[in-house]
Design a protein around this motif. Structure first.
Motif, short mmCIF file in Angstrom:
data_model
loop_
_atom_site.label_atom_id
_atom_site.label_comp_id
_atom_site.label_asym_id
_atom_site.label_seq_id
_atom_site.Cartn_x
_atom_site.Cartn_y
_atom_site.Cartn_z
N ALA A 136 0.85 -1.19 0.00
CA ALA A 136 0.00 0.00 0.00
C ALA A 136 0.88 1.24 0.00
O ALA A 136 1.95 1.25 0.60
CB ALA A 136 -0.88 0.00 1.24
N GLU A 137 0.43 2.25 -0.68
CA GLU A 137 1.16 3.50 -0.67
C GLU A 137 0.28 4.55 -0.03
O GLU A 137 -0.73 4.97 -0.59
CB GLU A 137 1.56 3.94 -2.08
CG GLU A 137 2.38 5.21 -2.04
CD GLU A 137 2.82 5.67 -3.41
OE1 GLU A 137 3.09 6.86 -3.53
OE2 GLU A 137 2.89 4.85 -4.32
N ILE A 138 0.65 4.92 1.15
CA ILE A 138 -0.06 5.96 1.88
C ILE A 138 0.85 7.18 1.90
O ILE A 138 1.98 7.11 2.38
CB ILE A 138 -0.42 5.49 3.30
CG1 ILE A 138 -1.37 4.29 3.22
CG2 ILE A 138 -1.03 6.63 4.10
CD1 ILE A 138 -1.67 3.63 4.53
N ARG A 139 0.36 8.26 1.34
CA ARG A 139 1.16 9.48 1.24
C ARG A 139 0.95 10.36 2.47
O ARG A 139 -0.16 10.48 2.95
CB ARG A 139 0.78 10.25 -0.01
CG ARG A 139 1.13 9.54 -1.28
CD ARG A 139 0.64 10.34 -2.50
NE ARG A 139 0.75 9.56 -3.70
CZ ARG A 139 -0.21 8.77 -4.18
NH1 ARG A 139 -1.35 8.68 -3.57
NH2 ARG A 139 -0.02 8.10 -5.28
N SER B 210 -4.16 15.19 16.64
CA SER B 210 -5.55 14.77 16.79
C SER B 210 -6.18 14.61 15.42
O SER B 210 -6.10 15.52 14.58
CB SER B 210 -6.30 15.83 17.61
OG SER B 210 -7.66 15.49 17.72
N VAL B 211 -6.84 13.47 15.19
CA VAL B 211 -7.50 13.22 13.91
C VAL B 211 -8.73 14.11 13.82
O VAL B 211 -9.61 14.07 14.68
CB VAL B 211 -7.89 11.74 13.76
CG1 VAL B 211 -8.65 11.51 12.46
CG2 VAL B 211 -6.66 10.85 13.81
N ALA C 117 -6.53 4.57 8.40
CA ALA C 117 -7.40 5.09 9.46
C ALA C 117 -6.95 4.66 10.85
O ALA C 117 -7.04 5.44 11.79
CB ALA C 117 -8.83 4.64 9.23
N GLN C 118 -6.46 3.43 11.00
CA GLN C 118 -6.14 2.89 12.31
C GLN C 118 -4.72 3.15 12.78
O GLN C 118 -4.48 3.21 13.97
CB GLN C 118 -6.34 1.38 12.33
CG GLN C 118 -7.78 0.96 12.31
CD GLN C 118 -7.89 -0.55 12.37
OE1 GLN C 118 -7.08 -1.26 11.80
NE2 GLN C 118 -8.90 -1.03 13.08
N ASN C 119 -3.80 3.26 11.87
CA ASN C 119 -2.38 3.30 12.23
C ASN C 119 -2.09 4.44 13.19
O ASN C 119 -2.21 5.61 12.83
CB ASN C 119 -1.52 3.39 10.97
CG ASN C 119 -0.08 3.05 11.24
OD1 ASN C 119 0.41 3.17 12.35
ND2 ASN C 119 0.61 2.64 10.20
#
Length: 176
Positions: free
Chosen positions: A36-39, A76-77, A170-172
């Motif tokens: 996966a590539e999460i930027r 904080s998300v 979302a979880q990391n």
């Protein structure tokens, strides 16, 4: 050179070529793992944007940009949103309709329209995905039912690998 020696040498050369092909070619025959590539983008000091972007086609063959992004401000998300972008002039979202997410069991989730008041462009939809995302199973087919103008709906299939990537984003805790 006697014909018998030529025959043996040609067979030996053929065997060596075959062995070389198998050794070199084997790495191309084995499926390589997909990552996966999460930027991560720093928008301002302490303000980060994490995103996963894919291009998918609907049942009619039209291409859609599908971007899931998480905003983090001062650790904080602040939101997890799904942005969908269709080809300009071809597709128009019906605002303020919610996005429906259907899984294989028939269960349907909804995500509220973030652009209910005003969209940056008619072909762009953005939905609050924070409460929906972690409910999606990774082993079932997921279909987004896009609310399009003229009371139409377009089905966009999301592969399990993308659902997994989104859930990692979302979880990391290292992305918070």
């Amino acid at each position: 050179m006697p014909p018998r020696i030529k025959f043996i040498l040609s067979k030996l050369l053929l065997l060596l070529c075959l062995a070389a092909f198998l050794i070199v070619g084997e790495s191309h025959l084995i499926a390589q793992p997909a990552w996966a590539e999460i930027r991560q983008i720093e928008e301002a000091p302490g303000h980060f944007l994490y995103q996963s972007q894919h291009s998918l086609r609907d049942q009619a063959g039209y291409s859609w940009q599908v971007v899931l992004f998480k905003q983090v401000k001062n650790a904080s998300v602040t939101g997890v949103n799904l942005r969908l972008v269709g080809f300009p002039g071809v597709m128009e979202f019906s605002h303020p309709k919610a996005l429906q997410i259907k899984i294989e069991t028939g269960e349907i989730f909804t995500a509220e329209d973030e652009f209910a008041d005003q969209s940056p462009a008619p072909n762009v939809g953005q939905y609050d995905f924070k409460s929906v995302l972690l409910k999606l199973p990774m082993n079932q087919r997921t279909v987004l039912l896009l609310p399009i103008a003229d009371n139409r709906t377009i089905a966009l299939q999301i592969p399990p690998s993308i659902i997994l990537e989104w859930q990692i984003l979302a979880q990391n805790s290292t992305l918070n």
